[in-house]
Design an enzyme around this catalytic site. Structure first.
Site: not given
Ligand code: GAR
Length: 206
Positions: A17, A112, A114, A150
């Protein structure tokens, strides 16, 4: 989105998060005219839930168990979002692919982030894919969500270098720093009504 009222965000998470935290910080700093109406996690142990609770934001744990069909899971997510009167859905590290049930319920209102420069390196382990391919630059992409993985219209991107000795962890950390300001900036553009989607293209007005 209305430029006058605080936009009601529904933030979907699965993990740590840090992006959620960046959005909370921008709202609390008065820099983003939005209110987080709820945080929904498909993982009961996601640290994002703790972050939300610390800021008094309503949280909902909505796990996959009991939903053999992805569409019925999404239908329940839509109900939760509607019950919190959400205007704009934010996928902040939500590690599930949405079905048409969600996408059609919030047309051009699901965003979203990515961890790659789309359309390169879609799907999981985008950072490792970038390292393995040997690119010199990667980054992050904020896009609207459509029914593909995506593939939706791109709102903002930020570029970061890929270093020779990068691991998935070091590149992820560098990209995440860029994600935090890029995501908040993109949400601000949408909330302020400065975005127009024309086919695949996103036009940003001043
Ligand atoms: C982030 O790096 C985001 O880009 C990735 O998950 C992470 C969440 O981090 N999302 C994906 O890979 C979606 N395909 P967070 O929970 O610390 O925000």
């Amino acid at each position: 989105m209305s430029a006058n009222l605080p936009c009601r965000l529904g933030v979907l998470v699965s993990g740590s998060g840090t992006n959620l935290q960046a959005i909370i910080d921008r709202i609390e700093a008065g820099d983003l005219c939005a209110e987080i109406a709820c945080v929904i996690s498909n993982k009961a142990d996601a640290f994002a839930l703790t972050r939300a609770a610390r800021h008094g934001i309503p949280v909902v744990v909505h796990e996959n168990a009991g939903f053999p069909e992805r569409q019925s899971y999404d239908a329940t997510t839509v109900e939760i979002l509607r019950s919190h009167k959400v205007d704009l859905v934010i996928l902040a590290g939500f590690m599930r692919i949405l079905t048409d049930v969600m996408v059609n319920a919030f047309p051009s209102a699901i965003m979203n982030i990515h961890p790659a420069l789309l359309p390169s390196f879609q799907g999981l382990h985008a950072q490792q894919q970038a390292i393995d391919y040997g690119v010199r630059y990667s980054g992050c992409t904020v896009h609207f969500v459509d029914c593909g993985t995506d593939t939706g219209p791109i709102i903002l991107q930020s570029v970061v270098p890929v270093e020779q000795d990068d691991t998935e962890a070091t590149l992820s950390a560098r990209i995440q720093k860029a994600e935090h300001h890029t995501f908040a900036a993109a949400i601000k553009l949408v909330v302020e009504g400065k975005i127009q989607v024309i086919g695949r293209k996103v036009r940003i007005s001043a």
